[in-house]
Design a protein around this motif. Structure first.
Motif, PDB file in Angstrom:
ATOM      1  N   PHE A  67       0.839  -1.201   0.000  1.00  0.00           N
ATOM      2  CA  PHE A  67       0.000   0.000   0.000  1.00  0.00           C
ATOM      3  C   PHE A  67       0.869   1.243   0.000  1.00  0.00           C
ATOM      4  CE2 PHE A  67       1.068  -0.503   4.424  1.00  0.00           C
ATOM      5  CZ  PHE A  67       1.086   0.781   4.960  1.00  0.00           C
ATOM      6  N   HIS A  68       0.255   2.372  -0.377  1.00  0.00           N
ATOM      7  CA  HIS A  68       0.903   3.663  -0.244  1.00  0.00           C
ATOM      8  C   HIS A  68       0.049   4.534   0.679  1.00  0.00           C
ATOM      9  CE1 HIS A  68      -1.446   3.669  -4.074  1.00  0.00           C
ATOM     10  NE2 HIS A  68      -1.992   4.730  -3.512  1.00  0.00           N
ATOM     11  N   GLU A  69       0.594   5.640   1.126  1.00  0.00           N
ATOM     12  CA  GLU A  69      -0.029   6.430   2.188  1.00  0.00           C
ATOM     13  C   GLU A  69      -1.449   6.875   1.858  1.00  0.00           C
ATOM     14  OE1 GLU A  69      -0.939   8.383   5.594  1.00  0.00           O
ATOM     15  OE2 GLU A  69       0.626   6.903   5.206  1.00  0.00           O
ATOM     16  N   ALA A  70      -1.723   7.189   0.590  1.00  0.00           N
ATOM     17  CA  ALA A  70      -3.075   7.636   0.235  1.00  0.00           C
ATOM     18  C   ALA A  70      -4.120   6.594   0.583  1.00  0.00           C
ATOM     19  CB  ALA A  70      -3.148   7.969  -1.254  1.00  0.00           C
ATOM     20  N   ARG A  71      -3.776   5.320   0.475  1.00  0.00           N
ATOM     21  CA  ARG A  71      -4.736   4.249   0.784  1.00  0.00           C
ATOM     22  C   ARG A  71      -5.027   4.185   2.280  1.00  0.00           C
ATOM     23  NH1 ARG A  71      -4.319   0.869  -3.918  1.00  0.00           N
ATOM     24  NH2 ARG A  71      -4.811   2.382  -5.563  1.00  0.00           N
ATOM     25  N   ARG A  72      -4.097   4.621   3.094  1.00  0.00           N
ATOM     26  CA  ARG A  72      -4.364   4.701   4.526  1.00  0.00           C
ATOM     27  C   ARG A  72      -5.298   5.877   4.819  1.00  0.00           C
ATOM     28  NH1 ARG A  72      -1.005   2.846   8.619  1.00  0.00           N
ATOM     29  NH2 ARG A  72       0.893   3.036   7.360  1.00  0.00           N
ATOM     30  N   ARG A  73      -5.028   7.014   4.156  1.00  0.00           N
ATOM     31  CA  ARG A  73      -5.830   8.211   4.405  1.00  0.00           C
ATOM     32  C   ARG A  73      -7.261   8.065   3.920  1.00  0.00           C
ATOM     33  NH1 ARG A  73      -1.293  10.943   2.013  1.00  0.00           N
ATOM     34  NH2 ARG A  73      -2.640  11.370   0.225  1.00  0.00           N
ATOM     35  N   ASN A  74      -7.444   7.465   2.739  1.00  0.00           N
ATOM     36  CA  ASN A  74      -8.788   7.431   2.176  1.00  0.00           C
ATOM     37  C   ASN A  74      -9.620   6.232   2.632  1.00  0.00           C
ATOM     38  OD1 ASN A  74      -7.947   5.226   0.526  1.00  0.00           O
ATOM     39  ND2 ASN A  74      -7.427   6.582  -1.180  1.00  0.00           N
ATOM     40  N   GLY A  75      -9.065   5.376   3.479  1.00  0.00           N
ATOM     41  CA  GLY A  75      -9.833   4.289   4.067  1.00  0.00           C
ATOM     42  C   GLY A  75      -9.830   2.993   3.288  1.00  0.00           C
ATOM     43  N   GLU A 110       4.539  -1.095   3.073  1.00  0.00           N
ATOM     44  CA  GLU A 110       4.252   0.283   2.686  1.00  0.00           C
ATOM     45  C   GLU A 110       5.263   0.798   1.670  1.00  0.00           C
ATOM     46  OE1 GLU A 110       3.341   4.693   4.606  1.00  0.00           O
ATOM     47  OE2 GLU A 110       3.971   3.041   5.909  1.00  0.00           O
ATOM     48  N   ASP A 111       4.750   1.463   0.653  1.00  0.00           N
ATOM     49  CA  ASP A 111       5.596   2.053  -0.390  1.00  0.00           C
ATOM     50  C   ASP A 111       6.050   3.433   0.074  1.00  0.00           C
ATOM     51  OD1 ASP A 111       6.890   2.801  -2.652  1.00  0.00           O
ATOM     52  OD2 ASP A 111       5.154   2.691  -3.985  1.00  0.00           O
ATOM     53  N   ILE A 112       7.006   3.441   0.977  1.00  0.00           N
ATOM     54  CA  ILE A 112       7.478   4.698   1.558  1.00  0.00           C
ATOM     55  C   ILE A 112       8.253   5.526   0.540  1.00  0.00           C
ATOM     56  CG2 ILE A 112       8.952   5.701   3.349  1.00  0.00           C
ATOM     57  CD1 ILE A 112       8.363   3.218   5.045  1.00  0.00           C
ATOM     58  N   HIS A 113       9.007   4.874  -0.307  1.00  0.00           N
ATOM     59  CA  HIS A 113       9.907   5.577  -1.228  1.00  0.00           C
ATOM     60  C   HIS A 113       9.324   5.698  -2.635  1.00  0.00           C
ATOM     61  CE1 HIS A 113      12.909   5.459   1.906  1.00  0.00           C
ATOM     62  NE2 HIS A 113      12.797   4.146   1.983  1.00  0.00           N
ATOM     63  N   ARG A 114       8.024   5.470  -2.781  1.00  0.00           N
ATOM     64  CA  ARG A 114       7.352   5.602  -4.071  1.00  0.00           C
ATOM     65  C   ARG A 114       8.027   4.739  -5.134  1.00  0.00           C
ATOM     66  NH1 ARG A 114       3.938   9.173  -5.065  1.00  0.00           N
ATOM     67  NH2 ARG A 114       4.724   9.730  -7.123  1.00  0.00           N
ATOM     68  N   ALA A 115       8.239   3.485  -4.782  1.00  0.00           N
ATOM     69  CA  ALA A 115       8.916   2.553  -5.687  1.00  0.00           C
ATOM     70  C   ALA A 115       7.946   1.798  -6.577  1.00  0.00           C
ATOM     71  CB  ALA A 115       9.752   1.566  -4.880  1.00  0.00           C
ATOM     72  N   GLY A 116       6.652   1.827  -6.256  1.00  0.00           N
ATOM     73  CA  GLY A 116       5.666   1.097  -7.049  1.00  0.00           C
ATOM     74  C   GLY A 116       5.291  -0.237  -6.422  1.00  0.00           C
ATOM     75  N   ALA A 117       4.227  -0.837  -6.951  1.00  0.00           N
ATOM     76  CA  ALA A 117       3.664  -2.048  -6.356  1.00  0.00           C
ATOM     77  C   ALA A 117       4.612  -3.238  -6.430  1.00  0.00           C
ATOM     78  CB  ALA A 117       2.341  -2.395  -7.033  1.00  0.00           C
ATOM     79  N   ALA A 118       5.330  -3.398  -7.534  1.00  0.00           N
ATOM     80  CA  ALA A 118       6.198  -4.570  -7.682  1.00  0.00           C
ATOM     81  C   ALA A 118       7.252  -4.613  -6.584  1.00  0.00           C
ATOM     82  CB  ALA A 118       6.859  -4.565  -9.059  1.00  0.00           C
ATOM     83  N   THR A 119       7.951  -3.513  -6.385  1.00  0.00           N
ATOM     84  CA  THR A 119       9.005  -3.453  -5.368  1.00  0.00           C
ATOM     85  C   THR A 119       8.425  -3.600  -3.973  1.00  0.00           C
ATOM     86  OG1 THR A 119      10.380  -2.052  -6.781  1.00  0.00           O
ATOM     87  CG2 THR A 119      10.841  -2.014  -4.414  1.00  0.00           C
ATOM     88  N   THR A 120       7.268  -2.975  -3.735  1.00  0.00           N
ATOM     89  CA  THR A 120       6.649  -3.025  -2.418  1.00  0.00           C
ATOM     90  C   THR A 120       6.132  -4.425  -2.108  1.00  0.00           C
ATOM     91  OG1 THR A 120       5.979  -0.724  -2.741  1.00  0.00           O
ATOM     92  CG2 THR A 120       4.972  -1.903  -0.918  1.00  0.00           C
ATOM     93  N   PRO A 174       1.485  12.329  -5.286  1.00  0.00           N
ATOM     94  CA  PRO A 174       1.626  13.096  -4.040  1.00  0.00           C
ATOM     95  C   PRO A 174       0.432  14.016  -3.820  1.00  0.00           C
ATOM     96  CG  PRO A 174       3.665  13.132  -5.298  1.00  0.00           C
ATOM     97  CD  PRO A 174       2.631  12.494  -6.187  1.00  0.00           C
ATOM     98  N   GLY A 175      -0.086  14.010  -2.597  1.00  0.00           N
ATOM     99  CA  GLY A 175      -1.167  14.917  -2.237  1.00  0.00           C
ATOM    100  C   GLY A 175      -2.542  14.450  -2.631  1.00  0.00           C
ATOM    101  N   ASN A 176      -2.667  13.317  -3.324  1.00  0.00           N
ATOM    102  CA  ASN A 176      -3.976  12.845  -3.760  1.00  0.00           C
ATOM    103  C   ASN A 176      -4.686  12.166  -2.593  1.00  0.00           C
ATOM    104  OD1 ASN A 176      -6.145  11.314  -5.042  1.00  0.00           O
ATOM    105  ND2 ASN A 176      -5.094  11.767  -6.963  1.00  0.00           N
ATOM    106  N   ARG A 177      -5.943  12.545  -2.339  1.00  0.00           N
ATOM    107  CA  ARG A 177      -6.689  12.017  -1.212  1.00  0.00           C
ATOM    108  C   ARG A 177      -7.969  11.303  -1.622  1.00  0.00           C
ATOM    109  NH1 ARG A 177      -5.100  14.002   3.783  1.00  0.00           N
ATOM    110  NH2 ARG A 177      -3.446  15.564   3.667  1.00  0.00           N
ATOM    111  N   ARG A 178      -8.171  11.063  -2.870  1.00  0.00           N
ATOM    112  CA  ARG A 178      -9.378  10.395  -3.317  1.00  0.00           C
ATOM    113  C   ARG A 178      -9.027   9.036  -3.894  1.00  0.00           C
ATOM    114  NH1 ARG A 178     -13.782  13.709  -3.657  1.00  0.00           N
ATOM    115  NH2 ARG A 178     -13.371  15.914  -3.347  1.00  0.00           N
ATOM    116  N   GLY A 226       3.314   7.191  -9.888  1.00  0.00           N
ATOM    117  CA  GLY A 226       2.905   8.498 -10.394  1.00  0.00           C
ATOM    118  C   GLY A 226       1.485   8.556 -10.904  1.00  0.00           C
ATOM    119  N   ARG A 227       0.692   7.505 -10.653  1.00  0.00           N
ATOM    120  CA  ARG A 227      -0.666   7.451 -11.199  1.00  0.00           C
ATOM    121  C   ARG A 227      -1.702   7.392 -10.088  1.00  0.00           C
ATOM    122  NH1 ARG A 227      -1.383   3.152 -15.974  1.00  0.00           N
ATOM    123  NH2 ARG A 227      -3.474   4.000 -15.718  1.00  0.00           N
TER     124      ARG A 227
END
Length: 205
Positions: free
Chosen positions: A11-19, A41-51, A197-201, A191-192
């Motif tokens: 997961f990435h942080e937006a998925r935690r924020r948006n539930g 958690e994808d802390i370094h924005r590496a993408g799903a494969a790496t995470t 960054p900053g996307n909450r939806r 990046g999608r």
């Protein structure tokens, strides 16, 4: 290797924020057989494969299941896949899904027995022997790459890797999880969609 099943959820942080992560984790906790949960958690924005790979490397159970952080499992998802593996001797079991918010991109494959000579997309919501999964691993393919006559992401490359490693792949023809399509799907790329960054939806449904 310990017996049992671990469910890996990248997961990435937006998925935690948006539930959405909460919904996915709740579905893991509602399984009708005991499972372990491994969040990555994808802390370094590496993408799903790496995470996903980072989570997989921590698994110590005989079996690994995968779930994307915006999808959810039926309560008997793992139980059904384990039963299929035990009945058929499979190393890799893939069920099917119901789609919410979109349409099935692979409708012709549901219910069709797996054919080693004509492999096809399965999604990554599978059950696989951990030893095989850790040997094959996940790698983000180059953009637009085509393997086996089909264009696909790290899940497609992973399936072909398991096949090459000698895994017995079996289709369990039942819809055991929900694939949520929404306007912020990231498709595993940093990046999608809501991985930007900053996307909450989107908000949790």
């Amino acid at each position: 290797m310990n017996p049992g099943v671990t469910v890996v959820v990248p997961f990435h942080e937006a998925r935690r924020r948006n539930g959405l992560l909460d919904r996915a984790v709740r579905s893991v906790g509602q399984q009708t057989v005991p499972v372990r949960l491994q969040l990555a958690e994808d802390i370094h924005r590496a993408g799903a494969a790496t995470t996903r790979q980072a989570g997989l490397e921590l698994v110590e159970t005989e079996w690994t299941a995968f779930l994307d952080s915006d999808d959810e499992l039926d309560p008997d998802h793992v139980e059904q896949l384990l039963a299929c593996a035990q009945t058929t001797g499979a190393d890799y079991v893939y069920p099917w899904f119901r789609v919410r918010g979109g349409s099935d991109p692979f409708p012709l494959f549901f219910g069709q027995p797996w054919d080693d000579d004509h492999p096809h997309q399965t999604t990554i919501t599978i059950l696989v022997r951990t030893g095989i999964a850790q040997t094959v691993g996940f790698h983000q393919p180059p953009a637009g790459s085509t393997v086996g006559g089909q264009r696909g992401g790290e899940d497609w490359h992973f399936t072909l890797g398991c096949l090459a490693a000698g895994a017995r792949i079996v289709h369990h023809p039942a819809r055991t999880w929900t694939w949520w399509h929404h306007g912020a799907n990231s498709s595993g790329l940093p990046g999608r969609g809501d991985a930007r960054p900053g996307n909450r939806r989107p908000r949790r449904r």
